[in-house]
Design a protein around this motif. Structure first.
Motif, PDB file in Angstrom:
ATOM      1  N   ASP A 195       0.832  -1.213   0.000  1.00 51.21           N
ATOM      2  CA  ASP A 195       0.000   0.000   0.000  1.00 51.21           C
ATOM      3  C   ASP A 195       0.865   1.262   0.000  1.00 51.21           C
ATOM      4  OD1 ASP A 195      -2.205   1.596  -0.047  1.00 51.21           O
ATOM      5  OD2 ASP A 195      -2.762   1.304   2.055  1.00 51.21           O
ATOM      6  N   GLY A 198      -1.271   4.291  -0.276  1.00 53.73           N
ATOM      7  CA  GLY A 198      -1.879   4.672   0.994  1.00 53.73           C
ATOM      8  C   GLY A 198      -0.913   5.396   1.895  1.00 53.73           C
ATOM      9  N   ASN A 201      -0.426   8.917   0.416  1.00 55.70           N
ATOM     10  CA  ASN A 201      -1.598   9.759   0.675  1.00 55.70           C
ATOM     11  C   ASN A 201      -1.692  10.145   2.144  1.00 55.70           C
ATOM     12  OD1 ASN A 201      -2.407   9.713  -2.009  1.00 55.70           O
ATOM     13  ND2 ASN A 201      -3.650   7.872  -1.739  1.00 55.70           N
TER      14      ASN A 201
END
Length: 241
Positions: A195, A198, A201
């Protein structure tokens, strides 16, 4: 019979729960406008430290908005009566700690043997100061500072940079892969549920736009490289408050 049916209907209506359509609140409308106009995800809207403004925490940091949603201010608010305390940074501290919990299983951890403090560093494998920090990992660990890495590819996601960082996180020995990548060595491509997007972000929601970026134990952010001894002094000072 008609009277009986009427009484039955009346009783049913009286006993049934009445559901009223709730009108959107001013905060709901403000949240919707920010999401529609700016494409940002809003996690909370509260009163700002300045009268007449709302403080809005989004997936790209803190914004200040007028109640009618017509004006927006982006920047830091400082308290002149409290040693120039950064109130914008303070607003993000608690949410950062909560959001970090969801990524603890994604972190690459360099644990201090005699752990006194734990910091989370958003890093990039090509960043010069990230490499400098990594070369001095033994110094941080020796002072009792555990370093937890999260990925923040500076080229964004998707990008070749992000793919390289995924290869590090997905390697059979991620810590060795990180050592090699920070030394400029080629890394074998690998895929897994790292991820990276993720993690990237998450950094953006913290207000991070460069690396290294260090999140302290109280949720505050120090942008840029910090020598081990200076970082230790900051952590000790914060820990006494």
């Amino acid at each position: 019979m008609k009277l009986s049916r009427s009484l039955t209907l009346w009783a049913t209506l009286m006993l049934s729960p009445v559901v009223f359509a709730s009108s959107p609140t001013p905060n709901d409308m403000l949240k919707q406008k920010i999401q529609d106009t700016l494409g940002l995800e809003v996690s909370s809207i509260t009163a700002a430290p300045i009268d007449g403004l709302f403080q809005v925490i989004t997936n790209r940091g803190v914004l200040y908005v007028t109640p009618d949603g017509s004006k927006l201010v982006h920047g830091n608010i400082y308290d002149l009566n409290d040693a120039m305390n950064n109130l914008t940074e303070l607003a993000l501290a608690g949410p950062r700690l909560e959001m970090l919990k969801g990524f603890e299983d994604k972190m690459l951890v360099y644990k201090a043997k005699d752990e006194k403090h734990v910091v989370t560093v958003f890093t990039d494998i090509t960043c010069g100061y990230c490499r400098k920090l990594h070369r001095e990992m033994a110094d941080y660990n020796k002072l009792g500072i555990t370093v937890r890495y999260l990925a923040f590819p500076r080229q964004g996601v998707p990008s070749p940079n992000a793919d390289e960082m995924e290869a590090v996180w997905c390697a059979k020995d991620p810590r060795k892969a990180m050592d090699d990548a920070k030394a400029g060595k080629a890394i074998t491509a690998a895929k897994c549920d790292a991820d990276i997007a993720g993690q990237y972000n998450l950094g953006g929601s913290f207000g991070i736009n460069g690396t290294p970026a260090i999140i302290l134990e109280d949720g505050s952010l120090i942008p840029g490289y910090q020598p081990a001894n200076e970082l230790f002094e900051v952590l000790e000072r914060r820990g006494k408050h």
